[in-house]
Scaffold this motif. Structure first.
Motif, mmCIF file in Angstrom:
data_model
loop_
_atom_site.group_PDB
_atom_site.id
_atom_site.type_symbol
_atom_site.label_atom_id
_atom_site.label_comp_id
_atom_site.label_asym_id
_atom_site.label_seq_id
_atom_site.Cartn_x
_atom_site.Cartn_y
_atom_site.Cartn_z
ATOM 1 N N ALA A 186 0.835 -1.207 0.000
ATOM 2 C CA ALA A 186 0.000 0.000 0.000
ATOM 3 C C ALA A 186 0.867 1.254 0.000
ATOM 4 C CB ALA A 186 -0.924 -0.013 1.214
ATOM 5 N N ALA A 189 2.356 1.686 -3.443
ATOM 6 C CA ALA A 189 1.332 2.138 -4.378
ATOM 7 C C ALA A 189 1.063 3.631 -4.208
ATOM 8 C CB ALA A 189 0.046 1.334 -4.168
ATOM 9 N N GLU A 190 0.980 4.084 -2.960
ATOM 10 C CA GLU A 190 0.718 5.508 -2.709
ATOM 11 C C GLU A 190 1.883 6.372 -3.186
ATOM 12 O OE1 GLU A 190 -0.286 8.491 1.075
ATOM 13 O OE2 GLU A 190 0.047 6.338 1.374
ATOM 14 N N ASP A 193 1.863 6.386 -7.026
ATOM 15 C CA ASP A 193 0.567 6.716 -7.627
ATOM 16 C C ASP A 193 0.064 5.558 -8.492
ATOM 17 O OD1 ASP A 193 -1.677 8.253 -8.059
ATOM 18 O OD2 ASP A 193 -0.821 9.334 -9.781
ATOM 19 N N LEU A 194 0.155 4.365 -7.928
ATOM 20 C CA LEU A 194 -0.329 3.160 -8.594
ATOM 21 C C LEU A 194 -1.372 2.492 -7.716
ATOM 22 C CD1 LEU A 194 3.102 1.593 -9.695
ATOM 23 C CD2 LEU A 194 1.504 2.804 -11.185
ATOM 24 N N THR A 195 -2.091 1.541 -8.297
ATOM 25 C CA THR A 195 -2.992 0.744 -7.472
ATOM 26 C C THR A 195 -2.174 -0.354 -6.788
ATOM 27 O OG1 THR A 195 -3.492 -0.853 -9.222
ATOM 28 C CG2 THR A 195 -4.845 1.149 -9.132
ATOM 29 N N GLU A 196 -2.712 -0.859 -5.700
ATOM 30 C CA GLU A 196 -2.001 -1.922 -4.986
ATOM 31 C C GLU A 196 -1.897 -3.176 -5.844
ATOM 32 O OE1 GLU A 196 -2.015 -3.820 -0.468
ATOM 33 O OE2 GLU A 196 -3.365 -2.172 -0.999
ATOM 34 N N ALA A 197 -2.904 -3.399 -6.697
ATOM 35 C CA ALA A 197 -2.872 -4.559 -7.587
ATOM 36 C C ALA A 197 -1.717 -4.443 -8.577
ATOM 37 C CB ALA A 197 -4.200 -4.681 -8.342
ATOM 38 N N GLU A 198 -1.455 -3.231 -9.078
ATOM 39 C CA GLU A 198 -0.340 -3.029 -10.005
ATOM 40 C C GLU A 198 0.999 -3.275 -9.313
ATOM 41 O OE1 GLU A 198 -1.934 0.320 -13.178
ATOM 42 O OE2 GLU A 198 -1.444 0.963 -11.127
#
Length: 308
Positions: A186, A189-190, A193-198
């Motif tokens: 997480a 990702a933050e 600036d990505l999603t956690e899935a990415e």
């Protein structure tokens, strides 16, 4: 402008005397011409691979001026270009040495690095006012890194995920320094600036660059003598495998049988009829069916053993 990078020195001595000023520019089309030019500079060129870095730099400066003045495709251009490649191979070996920990053979890394050296020679201009080694090393190293990025994966991974893996590695290092611990998915990702899935997809992709042997212990710290291997833990006995293999081998053998023998086999083992029932179906005696069936099975068994 990048700082000058010094390449490793071979175990040879540079010319003790200060090099003389080179004479007027003239065509260089062979070893005699090169030897004459080197003599003007006070450099020995018996073996270009053993010319020390300082002498290689001095000779390269003159050769680059001659290269840019020559017409591409001429004998002079080809000879000067080839001489520059041979003269600067120490840069390739120096760059390749940085990747000595990789599993790829050193010869392959040097070969790829040589492509980078050739590209650097073709692009270099003496008017850049920078040492050729400073200009060439990033190109050589970049070519080697590109080789590892494109071919150093155990399974095919899209370029997008390969680049994401590199970004995640750099970001993880930076966050570990600031957080004093490993960052979570997480947090990565933050920060990116990505999603956690990415992020998880990129982390999964990074595991595709190496592979463990199935004979290795299941746990990374487990002793090989006492720990079962991955193959032992993952493998499952398939009792029907040998039967399936035999059936596949029998297929062409059965196809070569006469029509009546194939019909008897089908009725006996497909429809599961008795020999007497098969005899009534074909208008033959039970004893005749038994002899035909035994002969067919014996022939198939012999052919099957010969296949193995």
């Amino acid at each position: 402008m990048p700082a000058t990078v010094s390449s490793p020195s071979p175990a040879v001595r540079c010319a003790d005397a200060s090099p003389a000023e080179p004479g007027p520019a003239s065509a260089i089309t062979g070893s005699d011409d090169l030897a004459a030019l080197a003599a003007e500079l006070g450099i020995e060129t018996d073996d270009l691979a053993q010319v020390c870095p300082a002498d290689a730099r001095e000779l390269s400066k003159v050769l680059f001026a001659r290269l840019r003045a020559a017409d591409e495709g001429t004998a002079e251009y080809s000879y000067v270009r080839g001489t520059l490649i041979e003269l600067n191979m120490a840069l390739v070996k120096f760059a390749a040495g940085r990747f000595g920990h990789r599993a790829e053979p050193t010869e392959d890394i040097v070969q790829v690095g040589t492509i980078g050296l050739i590209r650097a020679i073709d692009r270099f201009d003496p008017s850049y006012q920078v040492e050729f080694s400073t200009f060439a090393l990033p190109t050589i190293t970049g070519e080697i890194k590109r080789f590892f990025r494109d071919t150093g994966w155990m399974v095919h991974v899209p370029r997008r995920l390969q680049e994401l893996r590199l970004t995640l590695a750099k970001t993880t290092d930076a966050l570990e320094q600031s957080l004093d611990r490993a960052p979570t998915s997480a947090e990565l990702a933050e920060h990116l600036d990505l999603t956690e899935a990415e992020v998880n997809e990129g982390l999964t992709a990074s595991r595709a660059q190496t592979a463990r042997s199935l004979d290795a212990p299941a746990g990374p710290d487990d002793p090989a003598e006492t720990s079962p291997s991955l193959a032992d833990r993952l493998a499952v006995d398939e009792p029907a495998f040998d039967t399936l293999l035999d059936l596949q081998t029998l297929k062409p053998l059965i196809a070569d049988l006469p029509e009546r023998d194939r019909r008897i086999l089908s009725l006996r083992f497909g429809a599961e009829l008795t020999q007497a029932e098969i005899g009534r179906e074909l208008g033959l005696s039970q004893m005749h069916i038994s002899r035909l069936l035994n002969r067919t099975l014996t022939d198939l068994r012999t052919a099957l053993l010969a296949e193995h």
